[in-house]
Design a protein around this motif. Sequence first.
Motif, mmCIF file in Angstrom:
data_model
loop_
_atom_site.group_PDB
_atom_site.id
_atom_site.type_symbol
_atom_site.label_atom_id
_atom_site.label_comp_id
_atom_site.label_asym_id
_atom_site.label_seq_id
_atom_site.Cartn_x
_atom_site.Cartn_y
_atom_site.Cartn_z
ATOM 1 N N ASN A 188 -15.173 -11.877 0.401
ATOM 2 C CA ASN A 188 -14.230 -11.674 -0.696
ATOM 3 C C ASN A 188 -13.574 -10.304 -0.643
ATOM 4 O OD1 ASN A 188 -14.631 -14.191 -1.788
ATOM 5 N ND2 ASN A 188 -16.073 -13.516 -3.360
ATOM 6 N N VAL A 189 -14.351 -9.284 -0.287
ATOM 7 C CA VAL A 189 -13.788 -7.936 -0.183
ATOM 8 C C VAL A 189 -12.747 -7.889 0.923
ATOM 9 C CG1 VAL A 189 -14.304 -5.527 0.386
ATOM 10 C CG2 VAL A 189 -15.829 -6.795 -1.129
ATOM 11 N N ARG A 190 -13.028 -8.539 2.044
ATOM 12 C CA ARG A 190 -12.094 -8.542 3.166
ATOM 13 C C ARG A 190 -10.733 -9.103 2.748
ATOM 14 N NH1 ARG A 190 -13.971 -12.469 6.289
ATOM 15 N NH2 ARG A 190 -15.811 -11.265 6.921
ATOM 16 N N LYS A 191 -10.719 -10.086 1.849
ATOM 17 C CA LYS A 191 -9.474 -10.738 1.430
ATOM 18 C C LYS A 191 -8.739 -9.947 0.332
ATOM 19 C CE LYS A 191 -11.322 -15.367 2.324
ATOM 20 N NZ LYS A 191 -11.732 -16.643 1.686
ATOM 21 N N SER A 192 -9.403 -8.980 -0.256
ATOM 22 C CA SER A 192 -8.805 -8.221 -1.354
ATOM 23 C C SER A 192 -7.823 -7.174 -0.837
ATOM 24 C CB SER A 192 -9.902 -7.544 -2.181
ATOM 25 O OG SER A 192 -10.777 -8.491 -2.747
ATOM 26 N N SER A 193 -6.979 -6.693 -1.747
ATOM 27 C CA SER A 193 -5.975 -5.680 -1.380
ATOM 28 C C SER A 193 -6.628 -4.321 -1.166
ATOM 29 C CB SER A 193 -4.930 -5.574 -2.487
ATOM 30 O OG SER A 193 -4.051 -4.484 -2.247
ATOM 31 N N ARG A 194 -6.089 -3.567 -0.221
ATOM 32 C CA ARG A 194 -6.587 -2.208 -0.003
ATOM 33 C C ARG A 194 -5.786 -1.184 -0.797
ATOM 34 N NH1 ARG A 194 -3.225 -2.483 4.877
ATOM 35 N NH2 ARG A 194 -2.072 -0.509 5.114
ATOM 36 N N LEU A 195 -4.863 -1.625 -1.633
ATOM 37 C CA LEU A 195 -4.044 -0.737 -2.458
ATOM 38 C C LEU A 195 -4.508 -0.807 -3.907
ATOM 39 C CD1 LEU A 195 -0.522 -1.696 -1.034
ATOM 40 C CD2 LEU A 195 -2.175 -0.058 -0.121
ATOM 41 N N HIS A 196 -4.573 0.342 -4.568
ATOM 42 C CA HIS A 196 -5.022 0.373 -5.954
ATOM 43 C C HIS A 196 -4.264 1.449 -6.724
ATOM 44 C CE1 HIS A 196 -7.628 0.457 -9.482
ATOM 45 N NE2 HIS A 196 -8.203 -0.647 -9.039
ATOM 46 N N LYS A 197 -3.864 1.110 -7.953
ATOM 47 C CA LYS A 197 -3.016 2.012 -8.736
ATOM 48 C C LYS A 197 -3.725 3.289 -9.174
ATOM 49 C CE LYS A 197 -1.823 -1.225 -11.664
ATOM 50 N NZ LYS A 197 -1.181 -1.884 -12.840
ATOM 51 N N ARG A 198 -5.063 3.285 -9.213
ATOM 52 C CA ARG A 198 -5.788 4.476 -9.657
ATOM 53 C C ARG A 198 -6.188 5.391 -8.503
ATOM 54 N NH1 ARG A 198 -10.631 3.620 -11.507
ATOM 55 N NH2 ARG A 198 -10.808 1.356 -11.377
ATOM 56 N N CYS A 199 -5.574 5.230 -7.365
ATOM 57 C CA CYS A 199 -5.933 6.009 -6.171
ATOM 58 C C CYS A 199 -5.515 7.475 -6.295
ATOM 59 C CB CYS A 199 -5.275 5.382 -4.948
ATOM 60 S SG CYS A 199 -5.527 6.298 -3.417
ATOM 61 N N GLY A 200 -6.300 8.347 -5.669
ATOM 62 C CA GLY A 200 -5.965 9.767 -5.650
ATOM 63 C C GLY A 200 -4.680 10.052 -4.904
ATOM 64 N N THR A 201 -4.359 9.222 -3.907
ATOM 65 C CA THR A 201 -3.091 9.374 -3.194
ATOM 66 C C THR A 201 -1.920 9.199 -4.158
ATOM 67 O OG1 THR A 201 -4.063 8.515 -1.145
ATOM 68 C CG2 THR A 201 -1.653 8.484 -1.325
ATOM 69 N N SER A 202 -2.001 8.166 -5.001
ATOM 70 C CA SER A 202 -0.950 7.926 -5.990
ATOM 71 C C SER A 202 -0.862 9.094 -6.971
ATOM 72 C CB SER A 202 -1.230 6.625 -6.750
ATOM 73 O OG SER A 202 -1.138 5.509 -5.894
ATOM 74 N N PHE A 203 -2.020 9.613 -7.365
ATOM 75 C CA PHE A 203 -2.047 10.750 -8.278
ATOM 76 C C PHE A 203 -1.294 11.943 -7.691
ATOM 77 C CE2 PHE A 203 -4.212 14.812 -9.198
ATOM 78 C CZ PHE A 203 -3.909 14.933 -10.546
ATOM 79 N N LEU A 204 -1.565 12.266 -6.438
ATOM 80 C CA LEU A 204 -0.919 13.425 -5.818
ATOM 81 C C LEU A 204 0.586 13.214 -5.682
ATOM 82 C CD1 LEU A 204 -3.538 14.317 -3.063
ATOM 83 C CD2 LEU A 204 -3.085 15.542 -5.187
ATOM 84 N N LEU A 205 0.995 11.983 -5.367
ATOM 85 C CA LEU A 205 2.428 11.713 -5.271
ATOM 86 C C LEU A 205 3.096 11.845 -6.637
ATOM 87 C CD1 LEU A 205 4.792 10.898 -3.487
ATOM 88 C CD2 LEU A 205 4.289 8.504 -4.023
ATOM 89 N N ILE A 206 2.424 11.360 -7.687
ATOM 90 C CA ILE A 206 2.960 11.505 -9.042
ATOM 91 C C ILE A 206 3.092 12.980 -9.411
ATOM 92 C CG2 ILE A 206 2.488 11.087 -11.488
ATOM 93 C CD1 ILE A 206 3.509 8.650 -10.027
ATOM 94 N N VAL A 207 2.123 13.795 -8.989
ATOM 95 C CA VAL A 207 2.202 15.244 -9.214
ATOM 96 C C VAL A 207 3.480 15.796 -8.594
ATOM 97 C CG1 VAL A 207 1.205 17.474 -8.557
ATOM 98 C CG2 VAL A 207 -0.271 15.669 -9.463
ATOM 99 N N MET A 208 3.767 15.376 -7.370
ATOM 100 C CA MET A 208 4.982 15.848 -6.686
ATOM 101 C C MET A 208 6.244 15.429 -7.438
ATOM 102 S SD MET A 208 3.672 17.426 -4.117
ATOM 103 C CE MET A 208 1.969 17.512 -3.558
#
Length: 309
Positions: A188-208
């Motif tokens: 089930n994990v293998r089929k799930s998305s690797r993208l998530h809205k609460r990611c630190g990457t998203s946070f840093l981009l929002i900071v920019m």
Amino acid sequence: MKYSGIGGQAVMEGVMMKNGSKYAVAVRKPDQEIIVETSEYQGIIKKECIRNLPVARGVFSFAESLTLGMKTLTFSASFFEEEDSSAQSARDQKKEEAFMGIAVVLAVVLAVGLFMILPYGLSLLFRRLIASQWIVALLEGVFRLLIFVGYVAGISLMSDIKRVYMYHGAEHKCINCIEHGYDLTVENVRKSSRLHKRCGTSFLLIVMLISILFFMLIQVESPIMRLVLRLVLIPVIAGVSYEFIRLAGRTDNVLVNILSKPGLWLQGITTKEPEDDMIEVAIASVEAVFDWRAYIRENFADRKREDCV
């Protein structure tokens, strides 16, 4: 999608998962054994009334993430050092903790210099050519975004970072699997998305992105004061960015989802599809701090969940 409250990060050959004050680090050792260490981290601010203040809580969360992230990364790296860490003395441990603190401070200083001061310095080159302060501030923001995205893409070419990004993908896929109501199995994990809205990457981009708005709206004549403002406003920008990421992780609002897209696109670089043995490590980390079975029974009682969509 149902908010679970768990989050984490990738470490060297492993995953850290955090649920409230409890966290676990799961690492696959060179002999292929998975070792899991659980502990508690109470955070910088103990009083709930202060910790939960809007905007301020984002500053606290960011500082705590840096501290805990460095600590867990150091723990995972210890399994791949040539020296026997079991013989480490108390004095050595204190030295390591001191070094970790210095490393966190140094990382913050370097990040501020690279992503705040350097773009500002580059924008100064155009102030004599461009009359509009808004355009110059926008140009500074473009430089900041290019440097950030270039940095993220550049380090992704390193072999060790590629594996970290794969574990990062495993972390996200586990959380997505749970928050969509599916049993936490490798399949089930293998089929799930690797993208998530609460990611630190998203946070840093929002900071920019939010920094562009702040610096376009707040204008002063003195070059020194402009630089000071950029440094002073960093906590405020981080706090506002945190509030957006926090909201994004708790809602499926159409507008919020649209605004979250740039962060998800950037995660295409910072997350990679993990191997099954990496997923096993991420699952072990989740199960050490989170009762996903009880969570699914409570939130998805009416759903048939044998397979992940």
